[in-house]
Scaffold this active site. Structure first.
Site, PDB file in Angstrom:
ATOM      1  N   ASP A 187       0.910  -1.139   0.000  1.00  0.00           N
ATOM      2  CA  ASP A 187       0.000   0.000   0.000  1.00  0.00           C
ATOM      3  C   ASP A 187       0.948   1.187   0.000  1.00  0.00           C
ATOM      4  O   ASP A 187       1.546   1.504   1.036  1.00  0.00           O
ATOM      5  CB  ASP A 187      -0.884   0.023   1.242  1.00  0.00           C
ATOM      6  N   HIS A 188       1.129   1.798  -1.150  1.00  0.00           N
ATOM      7  CA  HIS A 188       2.246   2.749  -1.243  1.00  0.00           C
ATOM      8  C   HIS A 188       2.080   3.952  -0.315  1.00  0.00           C
ATOM      9  O   HIS A 188       3.053   4.624   0.006  1.00  0.00           O
ATOM     10  CB  HIS A 188       2.515   3.157  -2.700  1.00  0.00           C
ATOM     11  N   HIS A 213      -5.833   2.848   1.025  1.00  0.00           N
ATOM     12  CA  HIS A 213      -5.128   4.025   1.547  1.00  0.00           C
ATOM     13  C   HIS A 213      -5.870   4.701   2.712  1.00  0.00           C
ATOM     14  O   HIS A 213      -5.289   4.990   3.751  1.00  0.00           O
ATOM     15  CB  HIS A 213      -4.892   5.050   0.444  1.00  0.00           C
TER      16      HIS A 213
HETATM   17  C1  BG6 Z   1      -3.559   4.473  -6.480  1.00  0.00           C
HETATM   18  C2  BG6 Z   1      -4.886   4.538  -7.173  1.00  0.00           C
HETATM   19  O1  BG6 Z   1      -3.577   3.448  -5.521  1.00  0.00           O
HETATM   20  O2  BG6 Z   1      -3.288   5.712  -5.837  1.00  0.00           O
HETATM   21  C3  BG6 Z   1      -4.924   5.696  -8.149  1.00  0.00           C
HETATM   22  O3  BG6 Z   1      -5.132   3.338  -7.863  1.00  0.00           O
HETATM   23  C4  BG6 Z   1      -4.507   6.984  -7.475  1.00  0.00           C
HETATM   24  O4  BG6 Z   1      -6.215   5.829  -8.714  1.00  0.00           O
HETATM   25  C5  BG6 Z   1      -3.196   6.808  -6.710  1.00  0.00           C
HETATM   26  O5  BG6 Z   1      -4.349   7.972  -8.471  1.00  0.00           O
HETATM   27  C6  BG6 Z   1      -2.852   8.043  -5.900  1.00  0.00           C
HETATM   28  O6  BG6 Z   1      -1.576   7.898  -5.364  1.00  0.00           O
HETATM   29  P1  BG6 Z   1      -0.684   9.171  -4.993  1.00  0.00           P
HETATM   30  O7  BG6 Z   1       0.554   8.625  -4.399  1.00  0.00           O
HETATM   31  O8  BG6 Z   1      -0.468   9.926  -6.254  1.00  0.00           O
HETATM   32  O9  BG6 Z   1      -1.505   9.953  -4.017  1.00  0.00           O
END
Ligand code: BG6
Length: 482
Positions: free
Chosen positions: A177-178, A240
């Protein structure tokens, strides 16, 4: 940091994620000396690329003006390409031979990281073949990193999980989960647990409500196929947002360790209050963007069905019914094509009853954790106006994550390093994923059964009116207005 020896096998090596995130992050680790001579990367995918072509792609993906060409040349030499059909057993034989050859050549000692960055429907078959074709080693470690989406409901997530768990134990299984790799998200625990001041007030006696906003300016872009099967609830809330909720509301872990932290996060997610279908309609808002100001609506985007009911925006009110947070509304919202890209958390403290001041004029204390675009924490306070009398004015205490000269590492760089070190603290444990899906499923099922209408909002706005009404109903409003 000390040098790590590892062979990466990236399934989906020609894909967008590999190019945008993984290759640049590996290069950062290389520049920092965490990867030096004893590493190699095998990129695999269906396409018939050559090593040279992959190396070119890697070069392009990391290119920036200030890098030394010599260092880039050395780095890309560690990349190999293997055209691979994940269903074809023969291909795994070739993959094993290549892995063994590179292991010897770079003296990697059998450490392997398998990165699954492709459609989850292939995860099971890849895991099975890695085992049956002996691509896992006996001398080093074997770890599997999996990308999202991790299922589309609890049942499919469980199947997916089982299909990998059969071959890899939980401690070898890294679910990405980045958001958990973002510096400011990691700061939630630092703020909460290292400051006695915040610890003392981090509960339902002092906190009135919490607001979490993950807004994006982009639309669905090139991902219509995936997004149509997901929608904002699955795409952003299940993972997230609920991860952020757990970090904000969990009890203090017994120690800074993977198992203690995960245990408390699991309890927090287990304590999410479930709504009856009728209550879902009252407490959750779903909406789709419509064209505005030169931007097309969701239904006019490429590859989206004219009658699609996929939500591109969700707002909701949820509760974590544990000892410290029961009764505190947690308002969440996320959407595409909103005014701007912002990730932030606003914690609004209770107003106080006092006869010392005119309480109506007293601004609330609000602690804002700004994750993006800039890492900041600030606290809204009241201070005396200079001069005669005793009037107050609002003032802000500020913390800045980094100064101008400090580069904040990308989430993926940090997570890749964690995986190299075998530390899964910042990855999602299966039980976290499971409780999060069960909660999200209960919302989804209520919607599917006709509870709660799909609203619309204009591109470039902060969502539909219903999202404002949700808070207004409780006498609150969104702190962040876009
Ligand atoms: C991803 C989603 O997990 O997170 C995308 O699938 C979204 O739809 C993205 O744009 C947002 O990540 P960040 O790091 O740009 O906030």
């Amino acid at each position: 940091e000390i040098e790590q020896k590892a062979l990466f096998v990236i399934f989906g090596g020609t894909g967008d994620l590999a190019k945008r995130k993984l290759y640049p992050s590996l290069f950062q680790l290389y520049k920092k000396g965490i990867l030096q001579d004893n590493f190699a990367v095998i990129g695999t995918a269906r396409r018939p690329w050559t090593d040279e072509h992959l190396q070119e792609v890697v070069r392009t993906s990391i290119a920036s003006n200030d890098e030394s060409q010599k260092q880039i040349d050395e780095f890309v030499r560690h990349f190999y390409y293997q055209s691979h059909n994940v269903n074809d057993t023969e291909h795994y034989v070739t993959l094993r031979e290549l892995a063994e050859k590179l292991d010897l050549k770079y003296q990697i000692n059998g450490n392997r990281l398998f990165y699954l960055a492709m459609s989850p429907r292939f995860f099971g078959t890849i895991a099975q073949h890695l085992k049956s074709q002996n691509i896992v080693t006996d001398e080093g470690y074997n770890r599997v990193i999996v990308e999202k989406p991790f299922g589309r409901d609890f049942e499919s997530a469980k199947e997916l999980n089982d299909s990998i768990s059969k071959y890899f134990p939980e401690e070898a299984f890294f679910r990405i989960d980045h958001y958990l790799g973002k510096e400011m998200i990691q700061n939630i625990m630092a703020l909460r647990f290292s400051n006695n001041l915040f610890r003392a007030v981090w509960n339902n006696r002092y906190i009135d409500n919490i607001q979490i906003t993950l807004s994006e300016a982009l639309g669905v872009e090139e991902r219509a196929g995936y997004y149509e099967t997901a929608g904002a609830l699955r795409d952003m809330v299940q993972n997230h947002i609920l991860q952020i909720v757990s970090l904000l509301t969990m009890n203090m872990p017994a120690s800074y360790s993977e198992s203690d932290i995960r245990r408390e996060k699991i309890y927090a997610l287990k304590s999410l209050k479930k709504y009856s279908p009728a209550k879902v309609a009252e407490n959750f808002v779903r909406a789709q963007y419509i064209g505005n100001d030169g931007q097309v609506g969701y239904l006019q985007e490429n590859e989206i069905a004219d009658d699609s009911t996929t939500e591109t925006f969700v707002a909701g009110k949820l509760f974590v019914n544990n000892e410290n947070f029961s009764g505190v509304p947690i308002y969440i919202r996320t959407g595409k094509r909103l005014t701007q890209k912002t990730t932030r958390i606003d914690i609004s403290f209770k107003e106080m009853e006092t006869s010392f001041f005119d309480s109506k004029k007293l601004g609330r204390n609000i602690l804002t954790i700004n994750v993006e675009p800039e890492g900041q924490v600030y606290l809204q306070t009241n201070i005396k106006k200079i001069g005669q009398g005793f009037d107050l004015k609002p003032s802000r205490m500020d913390l800045q994550l980094n100064n101008e000269n400090e580069v904040v590492p990308e989430a993926y760089e940090k997570l890749l390093l964690d995986a190299l070190l075998g530390d899964a603290t910042n990855f999602a444990h299966w039980e976290e994923v499971a409780y999060a899906w069960k909660f999200v499923d209960s919302i989804r099922e209520a919607w599917d059964a006709g509870n709660g209408d799909l609203s619309e909002y204009k591109c470039g706005s902060m969502g539909p009116k219903e999202s404002e009404d949700l808070l207004k109903h409780d006498g609150n409003h969104w702190v962040f207005t876009g």
